[in-house]
Enzyme design. Structure first.
Site, PDB file in Angstrom:
ATOM      1  CE  LYS A  93      -3.421  -2.726  -0.129  1.00 58.63           C
ATOM      2  NZ  LYS A  93      -3.910  -3.070  -1.469  1.00 58.63           N
TER       3      LYS A  93
ATOM      4  CD  GLU B 130      -4.565   6.188   4.054  1.00 61.63           C
ATOM      5  OE1 GLU B 130      -4.095   5.482   3.179  1.00 61.63           O
ATOM      6  OE2 GLU B 130      -5.776   6.213   4.368  1.00 61.63           O
TER       7      GLU B 130
ATOM      8  CG  HIS C 113     -11.616   0.362   8.143  1.00 61.98           C
ATOM      9  ND1 HIS C 113     -11.636   1.437   7.308  1.00 61.98           N
ATOM     10  CD2 HIS C 113     -11.295   0.835   9.365  1.00 61.98           C
ATOM     11  CE1 HIS C 113     -11.321   2.514   7.984  1.00 61.98           C
ATOM     12  NE2 HIS C 113     -11.103   2.182   9.243  1.00 61.98           N
TER      13      HIS C 113
ATOM     14  NE  ARG D 110      -8.827  -8.397  -3.231  1.00 60.60           N
ATOM     15  CZ  ARG D 110      -9.864  -7.759  -2.710  1.00 60.60           C
ATOM     16  NH1 ARG D 110     -11.050  -7.873  -3.263  1.00 60.60           N
ATOM     17  NH2 ARG D 110      -9.728  -6.973  -1.648  1.00 60.60           N
TER      18      ARG D 110
END
Lengths: 505, 170, 505, 170
Positions: free
Chosen positions: C117, C202, C237, C296
């Site tokens: 990431k 983040e 999440h 994917r």
């Protein structure tokens, strides 16, 4: 008109189908049920449910008085009749009208005209719409009169119930010696199905295709069609598989155009309102003939829904509420291809004899493009009182090829245990070269198809079946041995009966 | 354990060698055989190939294997049974009495034949009304009607014997 | 490139989903399975099936060597990885490439860049695509370094697994005192899920919407998107419900246009090939930020299939075969609305704790517009080894309103017995005013929704529940009495236990 | 037969008058109650209104009724039981020992507390890894930790008692 509470005067998959749209529209739903249907899904999915009476249709689902009384007692605004039972009984529609209850369907007058197949033929002839030659203009014929008329029409011919629909009370006759007993059979069946034993004759058009157009008509004079359905896969005039659109009309777009216009014209000839279906026969020379109009929702309506995105039951309720149709003829778009397989409790290996009993396992397929309409569930009992339809497998694909391959895939996944179903019939049919090529007519199943022939062509695995059978026989021996000798031996004599089973013991 | 399995007149000798190994007509296969959910649905891996079948037991060693839309009727007997039945002498095929049973509850609406009438295989014996249909019941074997146990208009139960057909006397 | 035989390196609903398209395309399918999955549908629906090993993922579905070996031994042309497990493991894609087996997905290089990431964020920044501010340009940070960086970024912030996806290894931190233990939890979860404990930070953008674009890219330089999915209904999440299209973007068409173009640009920046998803956060001021790319097939891909009519797995195989995409960007049409509910074995009334056990009854809804993707069946056992997804309920409607009402209807019909499912969560959510108005962001479930609050608003029937409970208690007493006194008494003490039951005794 | 049924602290007196008739808080209803398919799914017609529920029996007279997406927890005791329990004297609510059991098989990855620690209702007691998730297990009641029967890294079975919480001593 205000519709807030709808009574669904039916059972099985179609009662559930209608119930679903009603609930999606926020309507209060009322179910009616016979003694054996107390646990049926249509009862359990409804807001209210009232007992009609004993299992036989005549004591329950055909009891007009009782249904009207329940509607009055419980503030029902509208009745949806579904298909079969009272759906094409004009006296029933009239009784609703008289009681101030909205009948979600055409006027009793339109049902009367189209419901009597002979009157319908006359009306169509007057409107300039071609019909199959037969005993037109002559009603209530005696056996003797029918025999006389038959010689004029010539063989082969068809005996049909005046009150008919769904292939009931219908018989093919190839020579005059068969005529008398066929008339008797048709009359008996018609009497039992519709309470009327009138029959009439029609020339049997050989190698014809059975193609029908879905009609929608509102109270504002808008009458449109939603394209056609190809219903030639039949056995004894019972449809078994339908497609939308028709492969044949795809190659004959002018014919499709003309038939669609004729269908709309036919509906207008009886000031038709709500959803209905105009059935045509198309012969090898592309002549088409009006066959009959079904003045109700059709079993196979979902394939039209799949290719148009329109919820036909929703449109029926819109129309009954006095609103305009949600689309115009010009806006109609046919998107992709859809196939419906009627899964019946019938033994395709034994003359399609119905099968009754408890469904111990109903494992339906799903995934992209697959819809199942059914009223069954695990532990549901198929009784001899009603028709043998277990479920409808409706498959959409972006092309006919994809729809066929997807149907094949879905049928492979489908398991029904406890009763015998016609799944193997559909599995064999769907893989036939002629079917795949779209090269079939309404004689196809009876004359060109047999389970044995179908299976001759395909790859079979008798050796694998032999192993399955031998291991099953061994397993049964071991299981009984295990019960008898439980005390003496541990579970190791189960060694053949599955590693996983042992692990979880 | 060795089973003689006959499907469509073809014989398959299925030998259970050891857990996970069978021999069919002397060819060895690795097998993994499992039941699913107690519903007579079975899954079989055979040398890695995956098969699923719905299996039901019929009468007299007959196993019905429904696999990929094809019905296989397998006659399965083990070696010992086979020896016993051979010792007892063969039963001549087609010479037995046929009992026409009602495949479902219903009402008999028509019996076109009488006791003594000669019938061919696939002839219609009677009409049974059920599920709103007039169902034609046929005989799978030729012979003559020796007994009619019901009358037109009778309601019959599932599996009730209605008509008896004896083999033709040669 | 020739693809005739495909190994599906996955389990559960997604293995079956992929298997279905493969069978429809006439491909030979190969399943792999762990010890506990011997009877799973993906094994039973496949042409061939091979054992991987014991139940834990690391011994079975994560065993690269074994999967490659099976593929080589049995002439497999291509491997479809599904989602989860090895699907975003670039070494796995590399191993396929090295073994000459087609990996149905992007190149190992694209997976490597997007899979890490942090590298992905750097690559996007270089391509001029906005990302959420965080620890960019700094990899493999220690706990101490993370704590220092955290103070610079400010709270609230997010800890994310570098190898992450699906919400695993992710933790929200609102104040610095929580940071240390949150880092520990995230590292543990990431290690267990991805075999890598690297995390990064983040900024947490509050009241953001999570909107993603489905990408398709072929080997001929055609890269398109299939529109967006709104995935803001999440808990920790984990997405719980998704819609296509996004209600918000429907009201902001220029934003949609811009995001779609950016998504395509992002995919092109890594020479992306095959299907993938660009995830964005959209804040209250309509700024949007690249969040990550899932290289994917996505769990929620069916809602895009429902509104586009495109089979995404079919496109994946087309692309892997070196063909052109079946449509262009200009041809894309979004038709109607689709909603997916993820039905998990989680107890919504008890902190969403997972539930394990045997599903004794799986009665799935169907009818118009309803699709179920699942790997379960009656008698299926939910084990603690894999994720808690039981099934996906995918519903299409011609409008958002119809899709919502239909979803509500389908949820009402859905019954899962034997384990605890989150069906009640979805039933409560779907009826929330804010949800119906489309007025929600990714904090909605955690901050504004509770089962109790949701149920306060709605009509409840405690009196009916009291009757159900009292009759059940009586029934239990009668049943035990019946067993004890079977010899003494007839069945009349069952009088409360159902008329029908008595009739059929 | 009369049942005292309590849902959300509201009491409903459900009286079974005769087959098909019940009284709830003295209002009479016609009922038709049937089980479907042996799976604890029940259908109830009450004055014609149709309801369906999935009912499971909990511990100590607790019945869980899941109906239209709402879970009702009903405490059901019959008159006789009620009289007996009243005679025995009431148990003071919230003063019992709480056993934290594992809701599923899994591995304990974190125990942030020690024996003797005071906890409030909804505090996290430990983290259990299962289904690839770190699940936080909370206590529904306040008290102090009297026993910890597992250690970090332990694998636990479903329903295994892991931590015991005693009520606070006043």
């Amino acid at each position: 008109m205000t519709i807030k509470k709808v009574l669904i005067a039916n059972r099985g998959e179609i009662a559930i189908r209608i119930n679903r749209t009603c609930r999606e529209l926020g309507l209060v739903t009322v179910a009616v049920f016979s003694d054996v249907d107390r646990r049926a899904l249509h009862v359990r999915y409804s807001d209210e449910a009232y007992l009609l009476g004993p299992a036989p249709s005549k004591d329950s689902y055909l009891n007009i008085e009782r249904i009207i009384q329940i509607s009055k007692d419980h503030g029902v605004d509208a009745i949806h009749p579904g298909y079969g039972f009272l759906s094409e009984n004009f006296e029933y529609a009239k009784a609703c009208e008289d009681a101030g209850i909205i009948f979600i369907g055409p006027s009793s007058e339109a049902i009367r005209i189209m419901g009597d197949k002979e009157t319908a033929r006359e009306t169509m002839i007057k409107a300039g719409i071609p019909v199959v030659p037969g005993t037109e203009g002559k009603s209530n014929l005696s056996d003797a009169e029918l025999i006389t008329e038959a010689e004029k029409i010539g063989f082969p011919l068809l005996i049909k119930a005046s009150a008919g629909g769904g292939g009931k009370g219908m018989r093919k006759v190839y020579k005059s010696s068969e005529l008398k007993s066929a008339i008797k059979l048709a009359r008996t069946e018609s009497q039992s199905a519709f309470g009327d034993n009138n029959v009439y004759l029609e020339k049997l058009i050989l190698n014809a295709r059975h193609i029908e157009f879905q009609i929608l008509a509102d109270q504002h004079g808008n009458t449109i069609h939603l394209g056609e359905r190809e219903c030639s896969i039949q056995r004894r005039h019972q449809k078994l598989l339908e497609e939308a659109p028709s492969h044949y009309l795809n190659n004959h777009p002018e014919l499709r155009q003309k038939m669609g216009e004729t269908a709309v014209r036919a509906a207008k000839a009886v000031n038709y309102e709500n959803a209905g279906t105009i059935e045509f026969l198309v012969d090898k020379e592309d002549n088409f003939y009006f066959l009959e109009m079904n003045t109700r929702l059709q079993v196979e309506h979902p394939i039209t829904e799949a290719v148009t995105g329109i919820d036909i039951v929703e449109e029926q309720i819109r129309i009954a509420r006095g609103r305009q149709l949600s689309i115009t003829q010009d806006e109609l778009q046919i998107n992709g291809w859809a196939i419906e397989c009627r899964i019946n409790s019938e033994d395709a290996y034994n003359n399609f004899l119905p099968s009754v009993g408890v469904i111990t396992e109903h494992a339906a397929p799903s995934g992209p493009g697959v819809r199942i309409d059914t009223g069954v569930y695990n532990s549901y009992e198929i009784t001899p009182y009603y028709d043998p339809l277990i479920s409808k497998l409706i498959v959409w694909g972006k092309s006919r090829a994809q729809a066929i391959l997807r149907t094949r895939r879905a049928l492979e996944e489908y398991k029904i245990v406890g009763i015998v179903s016609n799944l193997p019939f559909h599995q064999n049919l769907i893989s036939q070269t002629r079917f795949m090529a779209g090269n079939y007519d309404s004689q196809f199943v009876e004359e060109r198809f047999s389970m044995r022939k179908a299976e001759e062509g395909k790859e079979t695995y008798p050796e694998i079946a032999a192993i399955f059978a031998a291991l099953s026989a061994y397993r049964r021996t071991e299981l009984s041995a295990h019960i008898i000798r439980r005390a003496e031996r541990d579970t190791s004599n189960w060694k053949w009966i599955g590693r996983w089973e042992r692990l979880h013991r | 354990m060795k089973y003689i399995t006959t499907i469509d007149e073809q014989e398959y000798i299925v030998e259970l060698i050891e857990p996970g190994v069978v021999k069919v007509n002397d060819v060895e296969y690795f097998v993994d055989f499992e039941e699913v959910g107690g519903q007579n649905i079975f899954t079989l891996l055979i040398n890695g190939e995956s098969f699923e079948a719905h299996i039901s037991e019929g009468e007299a060693n007959l196993w019905k294997v429904l696999m990929q839309g094809t019905l296989y009727e397998a006659d399965v007997i083990d070696e010992r049974e086979k020896r016993l039945s051979e010792a007892a002498g063969h039963v001549v095929k087609g010479s037995s009495i046929y009992m026409l049973r009602s495949p479902m509850p219903g009402m008999v609406t028509n019996i076109p034949l009488n006791v003594g009438d000669v019938v061919e295989a696939e002839d219609v014996i009677l009409i049974l009304e059920s599920m709103k249909m007039q169902n034609e019941l046929k005989t799978p074997q030729a012979g003559y009607i020796s007994e009619i146990r019901i009358a037109e208009g009778d309601n019959v139960e599932q599996n009730q014997i209605m008509v008896v057909i004896n083999p033709k006397e040669d």
